[in-house]
Design a protein around this motif. Sequence first.
Motif, short mmCIF file in Angstrom:
data_model
loop_
_atom_site.label_atom_id
_atom_site.label_comp_id
_atom_site.label_asym_id
_atom_site.label_seq_id
_atom_site.Cartn_x
_atom_site.Cartn_y
_atom_site.Cartn_z
N LEU A 14 0.77 -1.20 0.04
CA LEU A 14 0.10 -0.25 0.01
C LEU A 14 0.89 1.13 0.02
N ALA A 15 0.57 2.27 -0.73
CA ALA A 15 1.33 3.69 -0.88
C ALA A 15 0.60 4.40 -0.19
N SER A 16 1.03 5.26 0.40
CA SER A 16 0.37 6.68 0.99
C SER A 16 1.32 7.66 0.81
N PHE A 17 0.51 9.04 0.80
CA PHE A 17 1.60 10.25 0.85
C PHE A 17 0.63 11.42 1.59
N SER A 18 1.23 12.44 1.65
CA SER A 18 0.92 13.59 2.62
C SER A 18 1.79 14.70 2.23
N SER A 19 1.59 15.97 3.08
CA SER A 19 2.27 17.26 2.51
C SER A 19 3.80 17.18 3.11
N HIS A 65 5.23 7.07 0.85
CA HIS A 65 5.54 5.96 1.96
C HIS A 65 4.91 4.46 1.37
N VAL A 66 5.80 3.51 1.19
CA VAL A 66 5.31 2.16 0.80
C VAL A 66 5.30 1.42 2.32
N HIS A 92 6.52 -0.73 7.42
CA HIS A 92 7.12 0.51 6.51
C HIS A 92 8.18 -0.03 5.83
N VAL A 93 8.15 -0.13 4.22
CA VAL A 93 9.27 -0.71 3.37
C VAL A 93 10.14 0.41 2.89
N VAL A 94 9.60 1.48 2.56
CA VAL A 94 10.31 2.66 2.10
C VAL A 94 9.74 3.79 1.84
N ALA A 95 10.46 4.98 2.19
CA ALA A 95 10.10 6.28 1.94
C ALA A 95 10.61 6.93 0.46
N ASP A 103 -0.75 13.08 -5.95
CA ASP A 103 -1.63 11.76 -6.39
C ASP A 103 -0.60 10.64 -6.71
N ILE A 104 -0.85 9.62 -6.39
CA ILE A 104 0.01 8.31 -6.47
C ILE A 104 -0.83 7.18 -7.19
#
Length: 85
Positions: free
Chosen positions: A6-11, A16-17, A38-41, A51-52
């Motif tokens: 799962l990938a996430s993003f913020s400001s 982050h994966v 948490h795998v990688v930033a 967006d991702i």
Amino acid sequence: AFGSLLASFSSDKCVHVWQEPSQGREHKAPTVGKEWRHVVALADHRDVVLDIAFAPARFGLRLATACADGLIRIFEAPDTFNVER
């Protein structure tokens, strides 16, 4: 999402994966209450990520990011079993 990822993003200008906790092959119950790893930033962005999206699986493990700096970046993991590289 891509498989167990799962990938996430913020400001914070990072993507982050995360990887879902693994279950045994014979056990398909949901992983309720377990922490994702948490795998990688991915911190290559100069501005806020807007967006991702993961590519379809037939293209391998690729993640596209759209950033407020006007750039689209494509990240690729050559080894889908070792995303950290």
